[in-house]
Design a protein around this motif. Structure first.
Motif, short mmCIF file in Angstrom:
data_model
loop_
_atom_site.label_atom_id
_atom_site.label_comp_id
_atom_site.label_asym_id
_atom_site.label_seq_id
_atom_site.Cartn_x
_atom_site.Cartn_y
_atom_site.Cartn_z
N ASN A 94 -19.55 -21.75 -41.83
CA ASN A 94 -18.88 -22.62 -42.79
C ASN A 94 -19.85 -23.36 -43.70
O ASN A 94 -19.55 -23.63 -44.86
CB ASN A 94 -17.99 -23.62 -42.05
N GLY A 147 -0.19 -25.99 -35.83
CA GLY A 147 -1.34 -25.48 -36.58
C GLY A 147 -1.01 -25.26 -38.04
O GLY A 147 -1.83 -25.53 -38.93
N ILE A 148 0.20 -24.76 -38.34
CA ILE A 148 0.61 -24.56 -39.72
C ILE A 148 0.61 -25.89 -40.47
O ILE A 148 0.11 -26.01 -41.59
CB ILE A 148 2.01 -23.91 -39.79
N ARG A 170 -8.03 -15.37 -41.72
CA ARG A 170 -7.14 -16.52 -41.57
C ARG A 170 -5.93 -16.19 -40.70
O ARG A 170 -5.46 -17.03 -39.94
CB ARG A 170 -6.70 -17.02 -42.94
N GLN A 210 -4.75 -29.76 -44.63
CA GLN A 210 -6.15 -29.56 -45.03
C GLN A 210 -6.25 -28.85 -46.37
O GLN A 210 -7.17 -29.09 -47.16
CB GLN A 210 -6.89 -28.76 -43.96
N ALA A 211 -5.29 -27.97 -46.66
CA ALA A 211 -5.28 -27.28 -47.95
C ALA A 211 -4.98 -28.24 -49.09
O ALA A 211 -5.52 -28.10 -50.20
CB ALA A 211 -4.26 -26.15 -47.93
N MET A 229 -1.44 -18.93 -42.72
CA MET A 229 -0.59 -19.87 -41.99
C MET A 229 0.66 -19.20 -41.44
O MET A 229 1.24 -19.65 -40.45
CB MET A 229 -0.19 -21.03 -42.90
N GLU A 250 -3.05 -27.10 -41.07
CA GLU A 250 -3.73 -26.32 -42.11
C GLU A 250 -3.17 -26.62 -43.49
O GLU A 250 -3.90 -26.64 -44.48
CB GLU A 250 -3.62 -24.83 -41.80
N SER A 276 -5.14 -18.28 -37.31
CA SER A 276 -3.86 -18.91 -37.02
C SER A 276 -3.29 -18.42 -35.69
O SER A 276 -2.78 -19.20 -34.88
CB SER A 276 -2.86 -18.64 -38.14
N SER A 290 0.12 -33.83 -40.34
CA SER A 290 -0.50 -33.08 -41.43
C SER A 290 -0.98 -34.03 -42.53
O SER A 290 -2.04 -33.82 -43.13
CB SER A 290 0.47 -32.05 -42.00
N GLY A 296 -5.69 -18.71 -47.11
CA GLY A 296 -5.18 -19.83 -46.33
C GLY A 296 -3.67 -19.88 -46.30
O GLY A 296 -3.06 -20.11 -45.24
#
Length: 407
Positions: free
Chosen positions: A28, A345-346, A108, A352-353, A58, A349, A112, A217, A54
């Motif tokens: 990363n 997790g979705i 990705r 974060q997006a 998801m 993420e 996921s 989130s 990304g």
């Protein structure tokens, strides 16, 4: 480094996570430079490809979680890790934007799926003190990323194609290593019996859990405050020395590594998770204005103020992540941990997006006012934590009472 009372499965999961996160840290820290300087893809194309990857990636969370619940989490996790290992190794063969986007998307999707199935594995391996295990697991996750990032610095200094290729292949090898550790050390847990009313998308009907995923989130924006927003702010709006950026990142990582096990082990139940979530929001309400104030102090004071703010913020991050574990696992039915961790997790993420857009587009544009509003947002989200936790516990108690009596 092995805690008393840890089972073999717990030690294996910690070791596998540690190894894979070292690889993540290696990759990363240098990925964007590899794609732009070595593969010679324009930065806009890299950004577009990663965004597509990304968003598509998801989609694998809940379906993979369902498979983990139906066929066993270890099998699905091993398959997902294998996909990540292959796609990561293939990154060294990229010669066009299309190939890059395809491989990034497969990576990705694998990530996921691994997150959903891995969450189910963590739930099944929790033992008598699941919070202590999860806190220790996250400690080694953080430590692995730090070690990997430091290792990537060597390759960045060498700055050759061979150096970047080594980082990518090392990350691929870390997935192989993690998979082997899991294969040899983690039991092949059998699926748990599912009630007749269980559906593939049952999680979407669980309103308290869905609301918590939404809260988490948004609260997850805080992860990029120290890694993205603060470095830009210090560079553009303060007279702080340039080394301050590296210092605050190192301090943040150190605080999280040192305190995660100590504080996280205290957050066992959803109710405790709700209180931890509230405390995290209040700490962010303090840290964000302190970061804003670095623009109004002399150059020699700015680093001190930044360090103080980051320490407070990092303690908040420990409480916030512990709350995520307690509520994310505690509100999920045991037979559907994979499905629930997939949705969790979705949500994370997705947050974060959105973080770069929100933090650089809105907060930076408003200056110090933006920082204050960000702190207020975090505090408001945190105050909702105990309410959602109580709501979730009430609905689960009602569901248990509604079950037919058995002899």
């Amino acid at each position: 480094m092995i805690a008393r009372g840890e089972s073999g499965a717990q030690r294996a999961l910690i070791a596998a996570s540690f190894v894979s996160r070292i690889g993540n840290g290696l990759f990363n820290a240098a990925a964007v430079l590899y794609f732009t300087l070595v593969v010679h893809l324009p930065a806009t194309q890299v950004g577009a490809g990663l965004t597509i990857a990304g968003l598509v990636g998801m989609a694998a969370g809940v379906p993979a979680g369902n498979l983990a619940d139906r066929y066993g989490p270890r099998t699905v996790w091993l398959c997902a890790v294998a996909v990540q290992a292959v796609t990561m190794a293939a990154f060294v063969l990229i010669d066009s934007w299309l190939v890059f986007t395809l491989l990034a998307t497969l990576d990705r999707l694998g990530a996921s799926a691994a997150g959903a199935a891995g969450g189910a594995l963590v739930a099944r391996s929790g033992g008598d003190r699941p919070a202590a295990f999860r806190a220790r697991l996250r400690t080694f996750v953080n430590l692995g990323v730090v070690i990997g990032t430091l290792g990537a610095g060597v390759a960045l200094q060498i700055d050759t194609r061979a150096a970047y290729t080594t980082l990518i292949l090392a990350n691929a090898a870390s997935f192989v290593g993690a998979g082997l550790i899991g294969l040899l050390g983690v039991p092949d847990y059998r699926p748990l019996p599912r009630p007749a009313e269980h559906r593939r998308w049952s999680v979407l009907a669980d309103r308290p859990f869905v609301v918590f995923v939404g809260l988490y989130s948004l609260m997850g924006l805080q992860y990029q405050v120290v890694s993205l927003l603060l470095p830009i702010w210090l560079s553009a709006h303060t007279d702080a020395p340039r080394w301050t950026v590296a210092a605050v990142y190192a301090i943040s990582s150190g605080v999280c590594v040192l305190l995660q096990s100590r504080l996280g082990a205290k957050v066992e139940t959803p109710r405790q998770g709700g209180r931890a979530f509230r405390l995290a929001g209040l700490l962010f309400l303090v840290s964000c204005p302190l970061m804003a104030l670095t623009a109004d102090v002399p150059a020699w004071v700015a680093p001190v103020l930044a360090v103080l703010a980051v320490v407070i913020h990092s303690v908040g991050e420990v409480w916030e992540s512990s709350a995520g574990f307690a509520l994310g696992f505690g509100l999920a039915p045991e037979h559907a941990q994979g499905q629930y961790q997939g949705l969790f997790g979705i949500g994370f993420e997705a947050g974060q997006a959105l973080a770069p857009i929100v933090l650089t587009g809105a907060v930076l544009a408003l200056g110090q006012t933006g920082w204050l509003l960000l702190g207020v947002l975090f505090a408001a989200l945190g105050l909702a934590g105990p309410l959602v936790a109580s709501w979730g516990e009430r609905t689960r108690a009602a569901a248990r009472e509604a079950l037919p009596a058995t002899d």
